[in-house]
Enzyme design. Structure first.
Site, PDB file in Angstrom:
ATOM      1  N   HIS A  43      28.852 -79.310  86.651  1.00  0.00           N
ATOM      2  CA  HIS A  43      30.058 -79.204  85.831  1.00  0.00           C
ATOM      3  C   HIS A  43      31.288 -78.895  86.671  1.00  0.00           C
ATOM      4  O   HIS A  43      32.400 -79.265  86.309  1.00  0.00           O
ATOM      5  CB  HIS A  43      29.867 -78.141  84.743  1.00  0.00           C
ATOM      6  N   ASN A  85      31.197 -75.812  78.298  1.00  0.00           N
ATOM      7  CA  ASN A  85      30.825 -74.770  79.265  1.00  0.00           C
ATOM      8  C   ASN A  85      30.563 -73.404  78.651  1.00  0.00           C
ATOM      9  O   ASN A  85      30.227 -72.454  79.364  1.00  0.00           O
ATOM     10  CB  ASN A  85      31.916 -74.641  80.337  1.00  0.00           C
ATOM     11  N   ARG A 104      23.352 -76.712  86.745  1.00  0.00           N
ATOM     12  CA  ARG A 104      24.305 -77.221  85.754  1.00  0.00           C
ATOM     13  C   ARG A 104      25.729 -76.787  86.078  1.00  0.00           C
ATOM     14  O   ARG A 104      26.695 -77.556  85.951  1.00  0.00           O
ATOM     15  CB  ARG A 104      23.890 -76.720  84.366  1.00  0.00           C
ATOM     16  N   HIS A 160      17.660 -82.661  84.468  1.00  0.00           N
ATOM     17  CA  HIS A 160      17.214 -82.169  83.156  1.00  0.00           C
ATOM     18  C   HIS A 160      15.752 -81.733  83.178  1.00  0.00           C
ATOM     19  O   HIS A 160      15.235 -81.287  82.164  1.00  0.00           O
ATOM     20  CB  HIS A 160      17.426 -83.243  82.082  1.00  0.00           C
TER      21      HIS A 160
END
Length: 317
Positions: free
Chosen positions: A64, A92, A60, A189
């Site tokens: 990001h 975040n 992740r 995911h």
């Protein structure tokens, strides 16, 4: 990607994603830092042995990072008195495991000082996180530089868990990523956990007439409602993103077809024929998913920005 905090959609052309494209190479450090990959893998393995949530966190974190100013490790920079950095932006706040990158960087500075960028360390750590969770491995193109700018306000560029399919497609297209990339990268995911706030919109006051999103399998929705009541006060309450959330597999897609997805943005993948066909393809073939995921990860991680090699991943030189 996982556990993102919902935030309003904004038009992303207002913000630069990547300042330029830099040629990357799989053998970029072969002569200057030959132990690079083993050092990063060791740091990831050690962290995983103490905390099984580390792989999802690293994957992740990389996602990001790349979606704002390209893959330039701007997500790693600390806020200072004058500036609130990306890591303190709303989506975040729940990022963690920054220490894994710090540990790898410290070992690399001892082995080959001033050579390896923090951006490359993060790209490698994300790959290792997937591979060490039972997923595929791949050659990571390297040669990224670290950025000097990190702004919390730019985190609004990240795709939100409330996005519909047109918002998702626009968000990905502005980074040169296709519909197949969108569906394949959503498969990230398969690792991770979401706090209630990111899917509350589906299980309470869904619309004017329905409390729960009717596309959700009823008993699954009921379980989520029991974990996340309407006025949830439990800070860490939430749900795994799939039924095998520490194993990198294609269960995410199988559950999606059963009405057992967590985010609105997951369910959105079933709302066009093309994206639904890809979901079905990946649900029926782990091999097809893994190939698409690897191709899309290499493509996403080739979005570059950055100008320097940081000596400390949390501070610009």
């Amino acid at each position: 990607m996982a556990a993102v905090v919902a935030l309003a959609f904004v038009f992303l052309f207002m913000f630069p994603v990547s300042s330029h494209v830099r040629a990357l190479s799989s053998n970029y450090y072969d002569h200057t830092c030959p132990k690079l990959e083993s050092i990063v893998a060791s740091a990831v393995k050690k962290a995983m042995s103490n905390d099984k949530t580390v792989p999802a966190a690293l994957l992740r974190m990389h996602f990001h990072d790349c979606f704002i100013r390209g893959c330039d490790a701007s997500v790693l920079l600390n806020s200072n008195g004058k500036n609130k950095a990306e890591k303190d932006g709303p989506p975040n706040i729940s990022l963690h495991a920054f220490y894994v990158i710090d540990h790898a960087k410290k070992a690399l500075e001892a082995s080959c000082p001033g050579i390896v960028s923090c951006a490359d360390i993060l790209a490698l750590a994300a790959r290792d996180a997937v591979a060490l969770s039972g997923g595929p491995t791949w050659n990571v193109p390297k040669g990224r530089k670290d950025g000097r700018i990190s702004l919390a306000t730019e985190t609004r560029q990240l795709p939100a868990p409330t996005f519909n399919i047109s918002q998702l497609q626009q968000n990905f297209a502005q980074r040169g990523l296709s519909i197949e990339d969108l569906v394949a990268l959503s498969g990230g995911h398969t690792l991770g956990f979401s706090h209630c706030s990111s899917f509350q919109n589906r299980i309470h006051s869904f619309n004017a007439t329905l409390d729960v999103d009717p596309t959700m399998q009823p008993s699954f929705a009921a379980r989520l409602r029991s974990v996340c009541p309407a006025h949830n006060k439990v800070k860490n309450a939430g749900s795994p993103l799939d039924s095998t959330n520490f194993i990198f597999d294609n269960a995410y897609y199988k559950l999606l077809l059963q009405g057992k997805s967590i985010f609105s943005s997951d369910q959105a993948l079933l709302t066009t024929p093309k994206t639904k066909a890809l979901v079905s393809k990946f649900a029926s073939s782990q091999k097809a998913f893994e190939k698409a995921f690897v191709d899309s990860m290499v493509k996403m991680s080739s979005l570059t920005g950055g100008q320097e090699i940081r000596l400390d991943c949390r501070v610009v030189r």
